[in-house]
Design an enzyme around this catalytic site. Sequence first.
Site, mmCIF file in Angstrom:
data_model
loop_
_atom_site.group_PDB
_atom_site.id
_atom_site.type_symbol
_atom_site.label_atom_id
_atom_site.label_comp_id
_atom_site.label_asym_id
_atom_site.label_seq_id
_atom_site.Cartn_x
_atom_site.Cartn_y
_atom_site.Cartn_z
ATOM 1 C CG ASP A 270 87.564 42.942 42.629
ATOM 2 O OD1 ASP A 270 86.371 42.859 42.986
ATOM 3 O OD2 ASP A 270 87.909 43.464 41.547
ATOM 4 C CE1 TYR A 271 85.221 50.052 45.101
ATOM 5 C CE2 TYR A 271 83.838 49.350 46.936
ATOM 6 C CZ TYR A 271 84.376 50.364 46.154
ATOM 7 O OH TYR A 271 84.055 51.679 46.422
#
Length: 307
Positions: free
Chosen positions: A187-188
């Site tokens: 996600d990052y």
Amino acid sequence: MQLFVEVLLTLVKVIWLWLVAIYKAVVPVRFQVQKDVKGQVVLITGAGSGLGRLMSLRFAVLGCKLVLWDVDERGNTETESLVRSMGAKVKAYRVDLSKREDIYKVADQVKADVGDVDILVNNAGIVTGKNFLDCPDALCEKTMQVNIHAHFWTTKCFLPSMLTNNHGHIVTIASSAGLFGVSGLSDYCASKFAAVGFDESLRNELSKLGKDGVNTTVVCPFYINTGMFEGVKTRFPNILPILNPEEVVDRIVNAVLTNQEMLIIPRVSYLFYYMKGLVPVKVQETMSRLFGVNDSMDEFLGRSKEK
């Protein structure tokens, strides 16, 4: 004939731009032309700790007026006090950067209190540090809201006056995880890849509009020792070190002062970035294993609640 002339002029321009890039790469910043930012209004998101706080102090030294945004009211107030003790003008605001309406509301307040923003530093970010299937949907959404959606809304708030005045600078604090995918950071990485793409697209829009007085800088550092990535490791610290935040901030501010479009830290990462477009995907994966990139998050702890 017209196409031939266009190609020739483009070739001359490309050669000139290469020479400028080489000059900026090899000549120390203190010997380069730097713009004067004294008296300019600098808005920094995530100013309550880490890079945000250090950048606030650095811009204060340069005589800037600071606008500090953070959801952490206590940390932001501490930064405000530090900046004010240096004699700089400063206003601090609590903002939840995961909420668009909160951003718009506080942006209107900043315009009423302070006026136009000259330098916008989109610095705030969060990291979950979980494998993709272990990351709750809500955390995935919040990562995107803070790490990229907030960039959209802050830029929409403060870019119009920059365009009107043909003056301003938008700084995007991305990450090397916006250039290379890393296990445990799905996600990052997605949010930071988006941030890098947003900066590149925005820069091209500004160029097309002929707004040469509005600049952008995207910053892509390796892991920084601010506490946010507590517990991460690097297999070859002499090649890919965990970065010192003070040095990173110096590099960021210097990039702003010299209108550097892209800053990748450490320098060796430029080589990896260039190689990425030249070597097969499986070769990239093999090199990542050698450098321990995909093991770097195995002992991730993150910032503790009391920090």
